[in-house]
Design an enzyme around this catalytic site. Structure first.
Site, short mmCIF file in Angstrom:
data_model
loop_
_atom_site.label_atom_id
_atom_site.label_comp_id
_atom_site.label_asym_id
_atom_site.label_seq_id
_atom_site.Cartn_x
_atom_site.Cartn_y
_atom_site.Cartn_z
N CYS A 1 0.84 -1.20 0.00
CA CYS A 1 0.00 0.00 0.00
C CYS A 1 0.88 1.25 0.00
O CYS A 1 2.10 1.17 0.07
CB CYS A 1 -0.93 0.02 1.21
N CYS B 1 3.30 1.67 2.81
CA CYS B 1 4.52 0.87 2.66
C CYS B 1 5.56 1.65 1.86
O CYS B 1 6.74 1.72 2.23
CB CYS B 1 4.22 -0.45 1.95
N CYS C 1 45.83 -14.50 -14.87
CA CYS C 1 46.33 -14.78 -13.52
C CYS C 1 45.33 -14.28 -12.48
O CYS C 1 44.29 -13.71 -12.82
CB CYS C 1 47.69 -14.12 -13.30
N CYS D 1 44.27 -10.67 -12.55
CA CYS D 1 43.28 -10.36 -13.60
C CYS D 1 41.86 -10.59 -13.08
O CYS D 1 40.97 -9.74 -13.27
CB CYS D 1 43.50 -11.24 -14.83
N ASP E 1 18.02 -37.46 10.47
CA ASP E 1 16.59 -37.72 10.62
C ASP E 1 16.40 -39.24 10.50
O ASP E 1 17.26 -39.93 9.94
CB ASP E 1 15.83 -36.99 9.52
N ASP F 1 15.25 -35.48 4.70
CA ASP F 1 14.63 -35.60 3.38
C ASP F 1 13.25 -34.96 3.30
O ASP F 1 12.68 -34.88 2.22
CB ASP F 1 14.50 -37.07 2.99
N ASP G 1 12.17 -31.26 7.82
CA ASP G 1 13.61 -31.20 8.07
C ASP G 1 14.24 -29.91 7.56
O ASP G 1 15.39 -29.61 7.91
CB ASP G 1 14.32 -32.38 7.39
#
Length: 798
Positions: free
Chosen positions: A16, A19, A82, A85, A486, A686, A690
């Protein structure tokens, strides 16, 4: 304000006008900021502020409760030779307003940028050009393989011709130990050395001039100054020599140094190309065409013509062109180059297939579920590229050294020249010793030490199913002292199996057949466990009649005239039965956290026939993984939301003494944070629950087959759910970090030893050139040794 510039910042989170006003006030409070305007419609903020105030502007927006989102861009950089660079390109790009961060990789000659707002790439390319290098927007689809081959061919021909011209110049030096003293005429030496100096050595002059024009120095400047000094000294000595005399000239030093540097650059280019072989191998897995099936008709189409939901026919021996689901047919898939799985994986209707894998013996009809950049293979390539383009924290030390390295070397060379001249040595001796300092000090090896090891390490890890997200994760993982696992889906399969069963009459086979008959046709996980057990024992399963589901209790049916029911303790109690002789087994198995099911005969008189205990089973390799971590002196913890009984059973089976059970998802992250006080912690999981713990750990490791949320939060992703890949990932991290340290050690040692030797006249320019070339080649070759790494056979871990 002379150093002021205009920043166009994207702002996210504004909803808005208030904000926008809040963001505007926050930006106005930044020191030096003026002409602040915020557009809510375009979600952009325009600020006039000093060039170095970008971090302060971003922090002001964040403190106001909003974000400045960034997007990435890759540039191909040409002309770098190098570490200095790479540093110069970084500094040039960081000066462009809106550039949040830059990481330049010397090994793959690319710059990875984080940008705020829409920045014209030509502005970035122009900034690189002003620094003395070339740039273009890098695209994943562009074919760099042919460009690299052409460049290698050009370098090879330049090298061969330079060697042919330089060899006669150095030949008198080579035969002198055998008592042969002869020398080419001065005009012949001049004729041979001049093309080497100004044709094959022109690349050094061009790059040196660009560096000087940009107010900096690099390897090319050192080579150009050193060889020019030797060549110029030879011209001077030849021109001032008395008639008829043969002066000692140094054309051979300049020519041979250039030939040796070209040799080093050629070998270096070949080696760098090999470090990127993992990406090329993965890209080669992408088929360009597919057989699309429309209304039963087959037609050959380009991959980019396919859409989600299209049917694709994959013949035996062909690569799967898309990610999808098997609709028809049975076969096996070779996924070795994608997941590292060495054995072919069986495929049948309903199974997922991955684009790039090889179809085995059967014809498969596959429904397309992912295309282009969203395929598993494309995501793997993206992860590997991001990791290889990243910069390890240890590289910061190299960047600081390389920034001052060339100016310091120039001062040392000047000091060597003046020192020898004041000491009373002839001018030619002073010049040659200064040339040796310039030549041996080229910082090529310093710039290649870290990126080549990271590219080789992440590449070989990817071939074995270990995807490392960034260089920081790779470097940090070698310090891990605690691994938190886990339980479900990580150390266990996540699929219930029959852990125990007991028949009142002792006939377990009949008990299984009766339970299997009741469960036939059910999709419940426990039903699948019973039917799988019957299949494993080759027990036939009969049909039941009058089958009915008993809500909240189990299932019932009639088998050969007998009314049977299979269900939980509630069913047992409603039938007016007790555990009887199975009570002790029931209590023991319940204490283990098992799920119990009772088989009951309901007529003519209710009685218990037997008891089943269901539980999760350990994944193959889980025990070997824990043993391998123990052997590496890394502690293991089990972190799960399951009950203490089931957690204790798994922990005891694996030899894990540290168990955290009944932990809520929100508490997992705080548990990991607490463990971080004891050392560097890796979290392995997984699931979605987690993800906070993975993010909280020093290193998050996501198991293959897990959720995208878990993989996004993790620094390392394992492409298959094999727990043995966890110690393997930590091992390749340690080996890669060891290579980085070895490379940096040798790169510094070459200069720490070589520069003083050259300054004190103990190295001539030819030997200095050979040592300089050898330093780069040895560093890259050492990194390439990582390509031979294979995960240890953890089956044999004691």
């Amino acid at each position: 304000m002379s150093d002021s510039t205009t920043f166009d910042l994207p702002i996210s989170g504004m909803t808005c006008a208030s904000c926008a006003g809040r963001v505007e006030r926050a930006l106005s409070n930044v020191v030096g900021a003026s002409a602040v305007s915020v557009n809510l419609a375009t979600e952009q903020a325009r600020v006039q502020a000093p060039r170095n105030s970008l971090p302060a502007l971003m922090e002001a927006v964040q403190q106001a409760g909003y974000n400045v989102p960034a997007h990435n861009l890759e540039l191909s950089i040409g002309g770098m030779t190098c570490a200095s660079c790479a540093g110069r390109v970084e500094r040039a790009l960081k000066k462009v307003p809106g550039v949040k961060s830059v990481s330049v990789n010397l090994a793959n000659e690319r710059a990875h940028l984080e940008l705020l707002g829409q920045i014209d790439p030509q502005l970035l390319i122009g900034s690189v050009s002003k620094a003395g290098y070339t740039a273009s927007v890098w695209q994943a689809e562009q074919s760099t393989h042919n460009d690299q081959e052409q460049r290698l061919r050009r370098e090879r021909w330049s090298l061969l011709l330079a060697i042919v011209l330089a060899l006669p110049l150095v030949l008198p030096m080579l035969v002198q130990p055998f008592g042969l003293h002869w020398m080419l005429p001065a005009w012949a030496q001049f004729a041979l050395a001049t093309p080497v100096q100004f044709i094959f050595g022109a690349r050094f002059y061009v790059a040196a001039w660009k560096a000087v024009r940009a107010g900096a120095g690099n390897m090319d400047l050192l080579v150009a100054l050193g060889t020019s000094a030797g060549y110029g000294l030879s011209i001077y000595l030849w021109a001032t020599a008395s008639a008829g005399s043969m002066p000692h000239l140094y054309f051979e030093a300049s020519a041979v140094v250039i030939a040796l540097v070209l040799l080093g650059k050629y070998l270096e280019s070949r080696a760098k190309r090999q470090t990127a072989s993992a990406i090329r191998t993965l890209e080669a897995l992408r088929p360009e065409r597919a057989i699309q099936v429309i209304d039963g008709r087959e037609q050959d189409v380009a991959i980019n013509a396919l859409r989600l939901g299209d049917l694709v026919l994959v013949k035996p021996g062909e690569r799967f062109p898309v990610d999808g689901e098997v609709v028809e047919g049975q076969s096996h898939a070779d996924e070795a180059l994608i997941s590292g799985e060495s054995l072919p994986v069986p495929k049948q209707p309903g199974d997922k297939v991955t684009g790039g894998a090889i179809n085995g013996e059967g014809r498969l009809l596959v429904r397309t579920q992912a295309l282009g950049a969203e395929t598993v293979l494309a995501r793997i390539i993206r992860l590997v590229e991001d990791a290889q383009a990243g910069k390890a924290p240890i590289q910061k030390l190299v960047d600081k050294v390389s920034r001052v390295f060339v100016p310091v070397v120039l001062l040392l060379a000047l000091a060597t020249l003046i020192g020898w001249w004041l000491y009373g040595a002839p001018l030619e001796t002073a010049v040659i010793n200064a040339v040796a300092v310039l030549v041996i000090a080229c910082p090529c090896a310093l710039g290649l030490a870290t990126p080549t090891a990271i590219m080789a390490g992440t590449g070989v890890a990817a071939r074995h199913g270990i995807l490392i997200k960034d260089a920081e994760a790779l470097e940090r993982a070698h310090e891990v002292s605690v691994v938190v696992f886990d339980k479900t889906g990580t150390l266990t399969s996540g699929t219930p199996r029959i852990a125990h069963l007991s028949a009142i009459d002792g006939n377990e086979a009949t008990l299984l057949q009766q339970a299997g008959a009741l469960q036939r046709g059910s999709e419940h996980p426990l039903a699948n466990a019973v039917l799988d057990a019957c299949a494993e024992r080759d027990l036939p399963v009969a049909d039941v009649s009058a089958s009915q589901s008993l809500t909240g209790r189990g299932i019932a049916g009639t088998l050969e005239g007998r009314q049977l029911a299979l269900g939980n303790r509630r069913l047992l109690e409603e039938s007016g039965l007790s555990a009887g002789p199975l009570a002790d087994s029931a209590n023991t198995w319940e204490a283990e956290g098992r799920t119990l099911s009772w088989l009951i005969e309901q007529n003519p008189e209710p009685k218990v026939l037997g008891l089943f205990a269901f539980g999760d089973t350990l994944k193959p390799g889980a025990l070997q993984a824990i043993k391998a971590l123990n052997k590496q002196h890394i502690g293991s913890h089990l972190l799960t939301g399951d009950n203490r009984g089931s957690a204790r059973v798994v922990a005891e089976a694996l030899g894990i003494s540290n168990v955290h059970a009944e932990v809520l998802p929100a508490e997992k992250a705080s548990t990991v944070t607490e463990l971080k006080k004891t050392g560097v912690v890796a979290m392995v999981g997984d699931g979605i629950n987690d993800a906070p713990a993975l993010a909280a750990a020093d290193i998050g490791i996501a198991m293959g087959g897990g959720t995208d949320v878990a993989m996004h939060a993790a620094g390392i992703t394992l492409m298959r759910g094999d727990p043995r890949l966890v110690p393997a990932a930590l091992e390749i991290s340690r080996k890669t970090y060891a290579k980085i340290r070895q490379n940096l050690f040798w790169a510094f040692v070459y200069n720490l030893i070589g520069i003083p030797l050259a300054a004190f006249g103990l190295l001539n320019p030819v030997i200095a050139g050979a040592a300089m070339a050898l330093s780069s080649v040895s560093v890259v070759s050492n990194a390439l040794l990582l390509k031979t790494w294979k995960p240890k056979d953890l089956e044999n871990v004691e």
